[in-house]
Write a protein that holds these residues in place. Structure first.
Motif, PDB file in Angstrom:
ATOM      1  N   PRO A 135       3.266  -0.137  -7.585  1.00  0.00           N
ATOM      2  CA  PRO A 135       2.586   1.103  -7.959  1.00  0.00           C
ATOM      3  C   PRO A 135       1.596   0.950  -9.114  1.00  0.00           C
ATOM      4  N   GLU A 158       0.818  -1.220   0.000  1.00  0.00           N
ATOM      5  CA  GLU A 158       0.000   0.000   0.000  1.00  0.00           C
ATOM      6  C   GLU A 158       0.846   1.263   0.000  1.00  0.00           C
ATOM      7  N   GLN A 159       2.022   1.200   0.599  1.00  0.00           N
ATOM      8  CA  GLN A 159       2.892   2.384   0.641  1.00  0.00           C
ATOM      9  C   GLN A 159       3.373   2.803  -0.748  1.00  0.00           C
ATOM     10  N   GLU A 160       3.309   1.882  -1.707  1.00  0.00           N
ATOM     11  CA  GLU A 160       3.791   2.184  -3.060  1.00  0.00           C
ATOM     12  C   GLU A 160       2.730   2.826  -3.942  1.00  0.00           C
ATOM     13  N   SER A 182       1.239   5.599  -3.820  1.00  0.00           N
ATOM     14  CA  SER A 182       1.392   7.030  -4.088  1.00  0.00           C
ATOM     15  C   SER A 182       2.175   7.289  -5.379  1.00  0.00           C
ATOM     16  N   LYS A 183       2.858   6.264  -5.888  1.00  0.00           N
ATOM     17  CA  LYS A 183       3.676   6.414  -7.100  1.00  0.00           C
ATOM     18  C   LYS A 183       2.904   6.066  -8.371  1.00  0.00           C
ATOM     19  N   THR A 184       1.638   5.671  -8.231  1.00  0.00           N
ATOM     20  CA  THR A 184       0.896   5.132  -9.375  1.00  0.00           C
ATOM     21  C   THR A 184       0.840   6.095 -10.544  1.00  0.00           C
ATOM     22  N   ASP A 185       0.445   7.330 -10.300  1.00  0.00           N
ATOM     23  CA  ASP A 185       0.309   8.295 -11.400  1.00  0.00           C
ATOM     24  C   ASP A 185       1.644   8.513 -12.110  1.00  0.00           C
TER      25      ASP A 185
END
Length: 381
Positions: free
Chosen positions: A275, A186-188, A190-193
């Protein structure tokens, strides 16, 4: 040298794996998650790997694991095998755990030659999937194990009668299901976009996603062959295949033959797939066989609705949190994908159900707890 642990000092666990490349697959991810979640006050860890560049080394070492490259040039590198025996003989390990078919054969023999009395064999795949030569080599060396751990009930049940007959009554056989680190995944997100901006993928259009090694076992050609039917119903659909492997060229050729290759994106091998998971409107795993797959569990941690194949390992992992279809059935696969793309309410329902299932039943904390219990049991005997 065999460890002499009387539980007044740390338990020293050594692991042998074929390669330690981060991009390679689930066995490496699982080993990393186990090592970093073992109680550091009770355990020391050493990782031996046989092949490759060891791209995971720095991360293991940041979590205080020692990493040793055996430097094997092939499965039959006698000099590397001798190096492994010497390392084990001169190290104070309490337990040796092997983590792949080839490391199992090497490790069981090397462990016994070096004087180790506690050897744990992790079986990651159903035995019926092995080529005959691998099955024989694995089967005739399994009796050198103190304990055999299948990563799913399906793996344990796949032990052939002749393999079981070779084992002693003292050999421990148990299932410890693979787990995933939900918080780390889940911490990753934020990098999706950012990661999607580097691909020709639009979040405004539905994304059918999958993650894994491009091998025959994963059945990806059937997903690609199902894509034209999906496009007839959902012209805006995109297919994202994350991974790499021996069948990359063949799968790209399959994609080209669909006439929709512009909507089929291959990322190649990635060191961090997490991500990308929130971008999947549907996560699809068309496997022909598995042990206990990590990728669907990781996608469930991202609340992705799952479509898999109706084989025992997927029944264990996915159960009622997704749709299971017969392997190799392109029409059924396309139909299931279309159903979910057209039904956002059901997608959310399955995504929530999958998240609940993975956090309650397939957490890395539960997996590590079961390995810790096994290590303590072996050392205390």
């Amino acid at each position: 040298m065999q460890g002499h642990n009387m539980r007044n000092q740390k338990i020293n666990i050594s692991y042998l794996i074929g390669n330690l490349n981060k991009e390679h697959g689930g066995a490496q991810q699982l080993l990393f998650d186990i090592c970093r979640h073992l109680p550091s006050s009770e355990f020391d860890t050493t990782i031996y790997y046989m092949f490759g560049e060891g791209t995971y080394t720095d991360e293991f070492e940041r979590h205080d694991a020692s990493v040793v490259n055996i430097g094997a040039s092939s499965n039959y590198d006698l000099a590397a095998f001798v190096r492994l025996v010497r390392h084990l003989r001169t190290s104070d390990h309490d337990v040796l755990q092997t983590n792949s078919p080839i490391s199992g054969v090497w490790g069981r023999i090397a462990g016994r030659l070096s004087g180790m009395s506690r050897v744990v064999s992790i079986e990651h795949s159903v035995h019926t999937s092995y080529p005959l030569s691998n099955r024989i080599a694995n089967g005739i060396t399994l009796p050198l194990s103190t304990a055999i751990v299948g990563v799913s009930d399906a793996v344990v049940n796949s032990l052939r009668p002749w393999e079981r007959r070779l084992l002693t009554d003292e050999t421990k056989i148990r299932t410890i299901q693979n787990g995933v680190d939900v918080k780390a995944i889940e911490q990753e997100f934020s990098k999706t976009d950012d990661v999607l901006s580097n691909l020709q993928i639009s979040r405004e259009q539905p994304v059918i996603g999958t993650v894994g090694r491009f091998t025959e076992a994963k059945g990806y050609k059937y997903l690609i062959r199902a894509f034209p039917e999906i496009k007839q119903h959902r012209p805006d659909a995109q297919l994202l295949l994350i991974g790499g492997g021996d069948l990359m060229t063949e799968l790209k050729s399959e994609a080209k033959s669909t006439d929709y290759q512009d909507d089929i994106v291959f990322t190649g091998l990635l060191s961090n797939v997490f991500p990308y998971l929130p971008a999947f409107d549907v996560a699809v795993f068309p496997s022909l066989w598995e042990g206990l797959p990590l990728a669907p569990a990781e996608a469930m941690a991202a609340r992705c609705p799952i479509i898999g194949t109706d084989i025992p390992p997927f029944r264990e992992v996915v159960n009622d949190a997704g749709i299971l279809v017969e392997p190799k059935d392109e029409a059924a696969l396309a139909d299931a994908i279309i159903q979910l793309l057209d039904d956002p309410v059901r997608r959310r329902e399955l995504g929530s159900r999958g998240y609940k299932r993975v956090t309650e039943n397939f957490s890395i904390e539960r997996t590590v707890e079961e390995y810790v219990d096994l290590y303590r049991e072996l050392v205390d005997e």
